[in-house]
Every structure is written in structure tokens, then in C-alpha cells.
Design an enzyme around this catalytic site. Structure first.
Site, PDB file in Angstrom:
ATOM      1  CG  ASP A 185     100.582  40.507  50.545  1.00 30.05           C
ATOM      2  OD1 ASP A 185     100.834  41.621  51.036  1.00 30.05           O
ATOM      3  OD2 ASP A 185     100.590  39.456  51.198  1.00 30.05           O
ATOM      4  CG  HIS A 197     101.097  51.300  49.508  1.00 27.20           C
ATOM      5  ND1 HIS A 197     100.791  49.958  49.471  1.00 27.20           N
ATOM      6  CD2 HIS A 197     101.262  51.605  50.824  1.00 27.20           C
ATOM      7  CE1 HIS A 197     100.763  49.469  50.713  1.00 27.20           C
ATOM      8  NE2 HIS A 197     101.060  50.453  51.545  1.00 27.20           N
ATOM      9  CG  LEU A 207      88.324  44.395  32.620  1.00 21.46           C
ATOM     10  CD1 LEU A 207      88.550  42.889  32.696  1.00 21.46           C
ATOM     11  CD2 LEU A 207      89.662  45.125  32.833  1.00 21.46           C
ATOM     12  CG  LEU A 265      91.248  32.473  50.103  1.00 25.96           C
ATOM     13  CD1 LEU A 265      89.876  31.825  50.212  1.00 25.96           C
ATOM     14  CD2 LEU A 265      91.400  33.128  48.733  1.00 25.96           C
ATOM     15  CB  SER A 266      93.973  37.824  53.642  1.00 24.22           C
ATOM     16  OG  SER A 266      95.208  37.262  53.995  1.00 24.22           O
TER      17      SER A 266
HETATM   18  C1  FPP Z   1      99.350  44.895  50.167  1.00 20.92           C
HETATM   19  O1  FPP Z   1     100.742  45.131  50.329  1.00 20.92           O
HETATM   20  C2  FPP Z   1      98.722  46.006  49.466  1.00 20.92           C
HETATM   21  C3  FPP Z   1      97.746  46.788  49.982  1.00 20.92           C
HETATM   22  C4  FPP Z   1      97.197  46.620  51.326  1.00 20.92           C
HETATM   23  C5  FPP Z   1      97.185  47.922  49.222  1.00 20.92           C
HETATM   24  C6  FPP Z   1      97.017  47.734  47.756  1.00 20.92           C
HETATM   25  C7  FPP Z   1      96.663  49.042  47.203  1.00 20.92           C
HETATM   26  C8  FPP Z   1      97.181  49.597  46.082  1.00 20.92           C
HETATM   27  C9  FPP Z   1      98.093  48.895  45.162  1.00 20.92           C
HETATM   28  C10 FPP Z   1      96.843  51.017  45.740  1.00 20.92           C
HETATM   29  C11 FPP Z   1      95.417  51.437  45.648  1.00 20.92           C
HETATM   30  C12 FPP Z   1      94.563  50.576  44.776  1.00 20.92           C
HETATM   31  C13 FPP Z   1      93.992  50.918  43.574  1.00 20.92           C
HETATM   32  C14 FPP Z   1      93.005  49.982  42.928  1.00 20.92           C
HETATM   33  C15 FPP Z   1      94.316  52.152  42.870  1.00 20.92           C
HETATM   34  P1  FPP Z   1     101.327  45.291  51.806  1.00 20.92           P
HETATM   35  O2  FPP Z   1     101.329  46.724  52.147  1.00 20.92           O
HETATM   36  O3  FPP Z   1     100.565  44.403  52.736  1.00 20.92           O
HETATM   37  O4  FPP Z   1     102.796  44.770  51.592  1.00 20.92           O
HETATM   38  P2  FPP Z   1     103.669  43.960  52.648  1.00 20.92           P
HETATM   39  O5  FPP Z   1     102.926  42.680  52.935  1.00 20.92           O
HETATM   40  O6  FPP Z   1     104.942  43.727  51.908  1.00 20.92           O
HETATM   41  O7  FPP Z   1     103.824  44.833  53.837  1.00 20.92           O
END
Ligand code: FPP
Length: 232
Positions: free
Chosen positions: A2, A19, A113, A177-178
Site C-alpha cells: 500500500d 506503481h 521460493l 486486512l482489506s
Molecule cells: C496500493 O497502493 C497498490 C496497489 C493497489 C497496486 C500494487 C501493484 C503493484 C505494485 C504493481 C503490479 C504488481 C506486480 C506483482 C508486478 P495505492 O495505489 O492504494 O496507494 P495509495 O493508498 O497511496 O493511494
């Protein structure tokens, strides 16, 4: 994982930059987990609720996952990583589905892993799908209702055959946990770290593991030492 969006916004950048940086941290974290001898690492990449985000962000996240598999699968395979994917594959675009299937098939024999990618994943959805399948088996007479127990249900989840998590780390300071691994988290230790996912470096990872080491895990029982005190 997150905090990607906030990481970008703090720098005056679009969320998509967060991201992108998040994917770099995915690579680093997978490497670190392998080096540390961790048996299984699950990453929550896209939740069944993330479809509610703006369409361009959804497209961006899909693109990043595709890029990750296309670019990194060969190296993961070389590193003996076995990829598993949990989440619903129903209604996924055929190219994404194909890549997820390929990642699992190509690494099936690997013994290092276990990297579990939770994609289009929601704990409630996973449990509901498993229950639906069991209900169909009961209705068809393949399973007796009194055979349904936690082992049978656990074996119908997407994570069948994988260990329950010992530790769940959530970055960015949010403490919930969402919908992540709701069933499997029954005895997991939860560690909430303040740093945003793009800042979750090796030191932060080690810090979370050190916190885990300090926890006293009883799995519903009592410590031997407490028993000794109690018995006088
Ligand atoms: C949460 O941050 C993150 C996500 C919803 C996406 C996570 C995905 C990646 C890191 C990329 C793709 C994954 C892989 C395995 C290659 P947020 O956007 O909710 O952040 P915020 O809470 O600050 O808005």
C-alpha cells in the site's frame, strides 16, 4: 503493497509513477525473500475491489503486471522461483489470463521460493467460490454435509497446498486486512509499517521480520512457562 499513490503524490507525480516504483520494489523484495530463505511470499497485486479505481489506473496496473511477467518470468524461472496465482480468473482479459497461466506452468517444477501473486483477489470472493463448489458436490452426492470441515474448505481455496501466512506486512500505516487472505490469516502475525510501499527496502523488510521474531505465537494454546507457573 500500500502507498504507491501517496508516494507519487508527495512528489507531485501522477499515481502511475508510484506503481512503477512499486514494481521495482516487488523485484527487490522477491530477491531479498529468496536470499533470506523465506519459503513463500504472497504479494497483493490487485484486489477484486480495485476495479472501482479510475479506468486509466486499472489499465495501468494491468499493463504493469503484464510487463512484469513478460520481462521477469525468465529470470524468476532461472532463480528457481515457483509462481502461483490466486484470485478469480473469470472475466480476465485473455492476454492476462494467458500470462498468468504461463507463469504457473513454466515454473511448476521449481523448488525455490514460492511466489504467490494475488490478482483479482478478494478473501470473501475466494471463500464464496469454494463454498459454492462444495455445495455443488454436496448436492450431487459427491461429498456428505458432515464431511465439510476446515480442512476440506481449506483444500478448495485458491491457496490449497500452500502454507498459511506466518506474517502479514502492510505498508503505508493503514491497519486493516482489506479482504486479504481472510481465512488463511487466522493465526498470522500482523505487522503494520509506516513506510509507503515504494520505500519498503531491505532494511524495512528486515525490521518487519525482527518484529515478527519478538512475537509470542501460541495458536490458541498457552505457553509452557505459563503452565508451569499456573500449576505452582
Ligand atoms: C496500493 O497502493 C497498490 C496497489 C493497489 C497496486 C500494487 C501493484 C503493484 C505494485 C504493481 C503490479 C504488481 C506486480 C506483482 C508486478 P495505492 O495505489 O492504494 O496507494 P495509495 O493508498 O497511496 O493511494
Amino acid at each position: 503493497m500500500d502507498g504507491n499513490g501517496r508516494w507519487a503524490q508527495q512528489r507531485g507525480l501522477a499515481r502511475s509513477f508510484g506503481h512503477r516504483k512499486g514494481v521495482e520494489m516487488v523485484r527487490q523484495t522477491v530477491r531479498t525473500a529468496g536470499e533470506m530463505g523465506i519459503g513463500c511470499l504472497t504479494l497483493f497485486a490487485f484486489s477484486s475491489e480495485n476495479w472501482r479505481r479510475p479506468p486509466e489506473e486499472v489499465t495501468d496496473l494491468m499493463g504493469l503486471l503484464k510487463l512484469f511477467i513478460r520481462r521477469d518470468l525468465a529470470e524468476l524461472h532461472r532463480e528457481n522461483v515457483r509462481v502461483h496465482v490466486v484470485g478469480s480468473r473469470k472475466n480476465l482479459a485473455p492476454d492476462i489470463k494467458g500470462l498468468l497461466d504461463e507463469a504457473e506452468t513454466r515454473t511448476r517444477e521449481n523448488t525455490g521460493l514460492n511466489l504467490v501473486i494475488a490478482f483479482n483477489y478478494g478473501g470473501r470472493d475466494e471463500i464464496a467460490r469454494a463454498v459454492r463448489e462444495i455445495a455443488e458436490d454436496v448436492a450431487a452426492g459427491r461429498v456428505a454435509a458432515d464431511e465439510v470441515d476446515d480442512a476440506l474448505l481449506g483444500a478448495r481455496l485458491d491457496t490449497a497446498g500452500l502454507p498459511d501466512p506466518d506474517l502479514i506486512i502492510r505498508t503505508s500505516g493503514e491497519q486493516r486486512l482489506s479482504n486479504f487472505l481472510l481465512w488463511q490469516a487466522a493465526y498470522a502475525e500482523l505487522v503494520f509499517v509506516p513506510c509507503l510501499w515504494p520505500d519498503f527496502d531491505r532494511a524495512a523488510f528486515e525490521g518487519a521480520l525482527a518484529e515478527f521474531d519478538r512475537r509470542d505465537r501460541r495458536f490458541g494454546a498457552v505457553d509452557d512457562a505459563d503452565l508451569a507457573v499456573g500449576s505452582g
